[in-house]
Design a protein around this motif. Sequence first.
Motif, PDB file in Angstrom:
ATOM      1  N   LYS A   2     -94.813  73.833  31.658  1.00  0.00           N
ATOM      2  CA  LYS A   2     -93.983  73.565  30.964  1.00  0.00           C
ATOM      3  C   LYS A   2     -93.227  74.399  30.092  1.00  0.00           C
ATOM      4  O   LYS A   2     -94.211  75.589  30.067  1.00  0.00           O
ATOM      5  CB  LYS A   2     -94.790  72.307  29.973  1.00  0.00           C
ATOM      6  N   LEU A   3     -91.974  74.854  30.147  1.00  0.00           N
ATOM      7  CA  LEU A   3     -91.433  76.206  28.975  1.00  0.00           C
ATOM      8  C   LEU A   3     -90.864  74.688  27.912  1.00  0.00           C
ATOM      9  O   LEU A   3     -90.383  73.919  27.126  1.00  0.00           O
ATOM     10  CB  LEU A   3     -90.064  76.368  29.846  1.00  0.00           C
ATOM     11  N   GLN A   4     -91.025  75.290  26.854  1.00  0.00           N
ATOM     12  CA  GLN A   4     -91.299  75.521  25.111  1.00  0.00           C
ATOM     13  C   GLN A   4     -90.084  76.299  24.434  1.00  0.00           C
ATOM     14  O   GLN A   4     -90.428  77.304  24.637  1.00  0.00           O
ATOM     15  CB  GLN A   4     -92.502  74.968  24.248  1.00  0.00           C
ATOM     16  N   ILE A   5     -88.800  75.395  24.481  1.00  0.00           N
ATOM     17  CA  ILE A   5     -88.353  76.974  22.820  1.00  0.00           C
ATOM     18  C   ILE A   5     -88.412  76.986  21.651  1.00  0.00           C
ATOM     19  O   ILE A   5     -88.646  75.933  21.149  1.00  0.00           O
ATOM     20  CB  ILE A   5     -86.536  76.089  22.860  1.00  0.00           C
ATOM     21  N   PRO A  24     -81.615  70.802  28.199  1.00  0.00           N
ATOM     22  CA  PRO A  24     -81.699  70.682  30.375  1.00  0.00           C
ATOM     23  C   PRO A  24     -82.741  71.900  30.952  1.00  0.00           C
ATOM     24  O   PRO A  24     -83.205  70.806  31.814  1.00  0.00           O
ATOM     25  CB  PRO A  24     -79.807  70.817  30.981  1.00  0.00           C
ATOM     26  N   HIS A  25     -82.944  72.840  30.509  1.00  0.00           N
ATOM     27  CA  HIS A  25     -83.539  73.627  30.845  1.00  0.00           C
ATOM     28  C   HIS A  25     -85.139  73.995  30.522  1.00  0.00           C
ATOM     29  O   HIS A  25     -86.515  74.620  30.950  1.00  0.00           O
ATOM     30  CB  HIS A  25     -83.482  75.229  31.240  1.00  0.00           C
ATOM     31  N   VAL A  26     -85.349  72.840  29.805  1.00  0.00           N
ATOM     32  CA  VAL A  26     -87.090  73.048  28.358  1.00  0.00           C
ATOM     33  C   VAL A  26     -86.968  71.800  28.847  1.00  0.00           C
ATOM     34  O   VAL A  26     -86.624  70.609  28.317  1.00  0.00           O
ATOM     35  CB  VAL A  26     -86.511  73.920  27.459  1.00  0.00           C
ATOM     36  N   ASP A  27     -88.872  71.171  28.635  1.00  0.00           N
ATOM     37  CA  ASP A  27     -89.688  70.498  28.118  1.00  0.00           C
ATOM     38  C   ASP A  27     -89.723  70.316  27.066  1.00  0.00           C
ATOM     39  O   ASP A  27     -90.115  68.694  26.975  1.00  0.00           O
ATOM     40  CB  ASP A  27     -91.110  70.450  29.348  1.00  0.00           C
ATOM     41  N   ILE A  28     -90.324  71.471  26.469  1.00  0.00           N
ATOM     42  CA  ILE A  28     -90.646  70.814  24.720  1.00  0.00           C
ATOM     43  C   ILE A  28     -89.751  71.561  24.201  1.00  0.00           C
ATOM     44  O   ILE A  28     -89.471  73.149  23.964  1.00  0.00           O
ATOM     45  CB  ILE A  28     -92.435  71.605  25.106  1.00  0.00           C
ATOM     46  N   ILE A  29     -89.077  70.902  22.548  1.00  0.00           N
ATOM     47  CA  ILE A  29     -88.596  71.810  21.745  1.00  0.00           C
ATOM     48  C   ILE A  29     -89.421  71.865  20.405  1.00  0.00           C
ATOM     49  O   ILE A  29     -90.028  70.778  19.783  1.00  0.00           O
ATOM     50  CB  ILE A  29     -87.554  70.055  21.204  1.00  0.00           C
ATOM     51  N   GLU A  30     -89.438  73.062  20.382  1.00  0.00           N
ATOM     52  CA  GLU A  30     -90.090  73.246  19.129  1.00  0.00           C
ATOM     53  C   GLU A  30     -89.767  73.641  17.159  1.00  0.00           C
ATOM     54  O   GLU A  30     -88.752  74.091  18.146  1.00  0.00           O
ATOM     55  CB  GLU A  30     -91.139  74.882  19.416  1.00  0.00           C
ATOM     56  N   GLY A 181    -102.878  80.500  33.733  1.00  0.00           N
ATOM     57  CA  GLY A 181    -103.168  78.764  33.983  1.00  0.00           C
ATOM     58  C   GLY A 181    -102.668  78.785  32.205  1.00  0.00           C
ATOM     59  O   GLY A 181    -104.082  77.597  31.717  1.00  0.00           O
ATOM     60  N   ALA A 182    -101.755  78.853  31.938  1.00  0.00           N
ATOM     61  CA  ALA A 182    -101.387  78.132  31.099  1.00  0.00           C
ATOM     62  C   ALA A 182    -100.944  77.187  31.379  1.00  0.00           C
ATOM     63  O   ALA A 182     -99.789  76.957  32.320  1.00  0.00           O
ATOM     64  CB  ALA A 182    -100.383  79.096  30.150  1.00  0.00           C
ATOM     65  N   GLU A 183    -101.618  76.293  30.259  1.00  0.00           N
ATOM     66  CA  GLU A 183    -100.009  74.924  30.400  1.00  0.00           C
ATOM     67  C   GLU A 183     -98.572  75.275  29.916  1.00  0.00           C
ATOM     68  O   GLU A 183     -98.102  74.497  30.495  1.00  0.00           O
ATOM     69  CB  GLU A 183    -101.045  73.891  29.558  1.00  0.00           C
ATOM     70  N   ILE A 184     -98.089  75.651  28.909  1.00  0.00           N
ATOM     71  CA  ILE A 184     -97.711  75.738  28.594  1.00  0.00           C
ATOM     72  C   ILE A 184     -96.535  77.190  27.967  1.00  0.00           C
ATOM     73  O   ILE A 184     -97.840  78.073  27.795  1.00  0.00           O
ATOM     74  CB  ILE A 184     -96.539  75.155  27.185  1.00  0.00           C
ATOM     75  N   ALA A 185     -95.571  77.600  28.196  1.00  0.00           N
ATOM     76  CA  ALA A 185     -95.147  78.614  28.141  1.00  0.00           C
ATOM     77  C   ALA A 185     -93.756  78.860  26.550  1.00  0.00           C
ATOM     78  O   ALA A 185     -93.056  78.145  26.990  1.00  0.00           O
ATOM     79  CB  ALA A 185     -94.177  79.442  28.989  1.00  0.00           C
ATOM     80  N   ILE A 186     -94.634  79.389  25.715  1.00  0.00           N
ATOM     81  CA  ILE A 186     -93.374  79.239  24.563  1.00  0.00           C
ATOM     82  C   ILE A 186     -92.337  80.153  23.966  1.00  0.00           C
ATOM     83  O   ILE A 186     -93.003  81.217  24.961  1.00  0.00           O
ATOM     84  CB  ILE A 186     -94.140  78.715  23.617  1.00  0.00           C
ATOM     85  N   VAL A 187     -90.907  80.006  24.232  1.00  0.00           N
ATOM     86  CA  VAL A 187     -90.590  81.035  24.407  1.00  0.00           C
ATOM     87  C   VAL A 187     -89.556  81.262  23.151  1.00  0.00           C
ATOM     88  O   VAL A 187     -88.950  79.898  23.486  1.00  0.00           O
ATOM     89  CB  VAL A 187     -89.431  81.460  25.499  1.00  0.00           C
ATOM     90  N   GLY A 188     -89.249  82.015  22.686  1.00  0.00           N
ATOM     91  CA  GLY A 188     -88.699  81.937  21.022  1.00  0.00           C
ATOM     92  C   GLY A 188     -87.405  83.137  21.017  1.00  0.00           C
ATOM     93  O   GLY A 188     -86.102  83.158  21.981  1.00  0.00           O
ATOM     94  N   ALA A 200     -80.438  82.789  30.159  1.00  0.00           N
ATOM     95  CA  ALA A 200     -81.781  83.247  29.877  1.00  0.00           C
ATOM     96  C   ALA A 200     -82.845  82.047  30.606  1.00  0.00           C
ATOM     97  O   ALA A 200     -84.019  81.961  30.481  1.00  0.00           O
ATOM     98  CB  ALA A 200     -82.180  84.210  28.655  1.00  0.00           C
ATOM     99  N   ALA A 201     -82.817  80.782  29.436  1.00  0.00           N
ATOM    100  CA  ALA A 201     -82.994  79.448  29.811  1.00  0.00           C
ATOM    101  C   ALA A 201     -83.433  79.328  31.129  1.00  0.00           C
ATOM    102  O   ALA A 201     -84.301  78.344  31.754  1.00  0.00           O
ATOM    103  CB  ALA A 201     -83.355  78.285  29.054  1.00  0.00           C
ATOM    104  N   ARG A 202     -82.496  79.262  31.931  1.00  0.00           N
ATOM    105  CA  ARG A 202     -82.047  79.032  33.109  1.00  0.00           C
ATOM    106  C   ARG A 202     -82.775  79.808  34.019  1.00  0.00           C
ATOM    107  O   ARG A 202     -83.799  79.486  34.888  1.00  0.00           O
ATOM    108  CB  ARG A 202     -80.685  78.901  33.526  1.00  0.00           C
ATOM    109  N   ARG A 203     -83.184  81.172  33.821  1.00  0.00           N
ATOM    110  CA  ARG A 203     -84.155  81.801  34.341  1.00  0.00           C
ATOM    111  C   ARG A 203     -85.474  81.684  34.387  1.00  0.00           C
ATOM    112  O   ARG A 203     -85.838  81.661  35.540  1.00  0.00           O
ATOM    113  CB  ARG A 203     -83.024  83.492  34.129  1.00  0.00           C
ATOM    114  N   LEU A 204     -85.805  82.109  33.398  1.00  0.00           N
ATOM    115  CA  LEU A 204     -86.976  81.316  32.920  1.00  0.00           C
ATOM    116  C   LEU A 204     -87.373  79.735  33.553  1.00  0.00           C
ATOM    117  O   LEU A 204     -88.377  79.900  34.211  1.00  0.00           O
ATOM    118  CB  LEU A 204     -87.106  81.311  31.067  1.00  0.00           C
ATOM    119  N   ARG A 205     -86.668  78.787  33.341  1.00  0.00           N
ATOM    120  CA  ARG A 205     -87.319  77.817  34.027  1.00  0.00           C
ATOM    121  C   ARG A 205     -86.849  78.024  35.922  1.00  0.00           C
ATOM    122  O   ARG A 205     -87.964  77.655  35.998  1.00  0.00           O
ATOM    123  CB  ARG A 205     -85.821  76.966  33.762  1.00  0.00           C
ATOM    124  N   ASN A 206     -86.360  79.020  36.346  1.00  0.00           N
ATOM    125  CA  ASN A 206     -86.554  78.431  38.049  1.00  0.00           C
ATOM    126  C   ASN A 206     -87.482  79.993  38.295  1.00  0.00           C
ATOM    127  O   ASN A 206     -87.826  79.828  39.766  1.00  0.00           O
ATOM    128  CB  ASN A 206     -85.156  79.922  38.303  1.00  0.00           C
TER     129      ASN A 206
END
Length: 209
Positions: A2-5, A24-30, A181-188, A200-206
Amino acid sequence: MKLQIALDLLSTREALLLLGKVAPHVDIIEIGTPLVKAEGLAVLRAIKTAYPEKELFADYKTMDAGELEATMAFEAGADSVGVLALANDATIAGAVKAGYAHQKRVVADLIGVPPQYRLSRISELKDLGVSHVELHAGLDEQSLPGYSIVDLLKTISGSVLPFAVAGGINASTITTVRDAGAEIAIVGGGIYSAEDPQDAARRLRNAIK
Ligand SMILES: O=C(CO)[C@H](O)[C@H](O)COP(=O)(O)O
């Protein structure tokens, strides 16, 4: 994975403006630590109201009063909350108790835990009822000469708990994080500091599709 912003911003207004572009490109909002310090519980309520379908993580970095702080975050709309792995076991146990009571998730943040103690602390956290950890090089650590996310990832190999990773991840390193093996990548900063956060979010998702 999953991708977390991580919304390390200073106002709810800025956070909502950014989410309008990238949600729309992220799964989790931090809700990042600076944002929750600036805006308090109101920011959790506002973002959960605007994005009820997204998982909401409150980056409290709790060091004491684990049950109280986790309860506050859950009751304001957080689906998961961060407690510091360095905290006293009683603090961790309190946060876990609140997690069970609310059927929500507690994530133990390994920031500041020396590399040689990480795996043993993760085992202790598991015994305390923690279900997830975050491998985390904070903003200050990332700014030190020689910082490397590859070296950071080596220290989590053999973890007995699922883990998220944070530490300056960007489009060129996110696949390394996934492959570790990460379950979530957190990107700020890799999103909110980009010239075009939406791209940037679209490229991370892709990259991790
Ligand atoms: O918790 C944090 C700092 O303590 C950040 O939210 C986390 O490090 C992710 O941000 P970045 O991708 O900029 O490192």
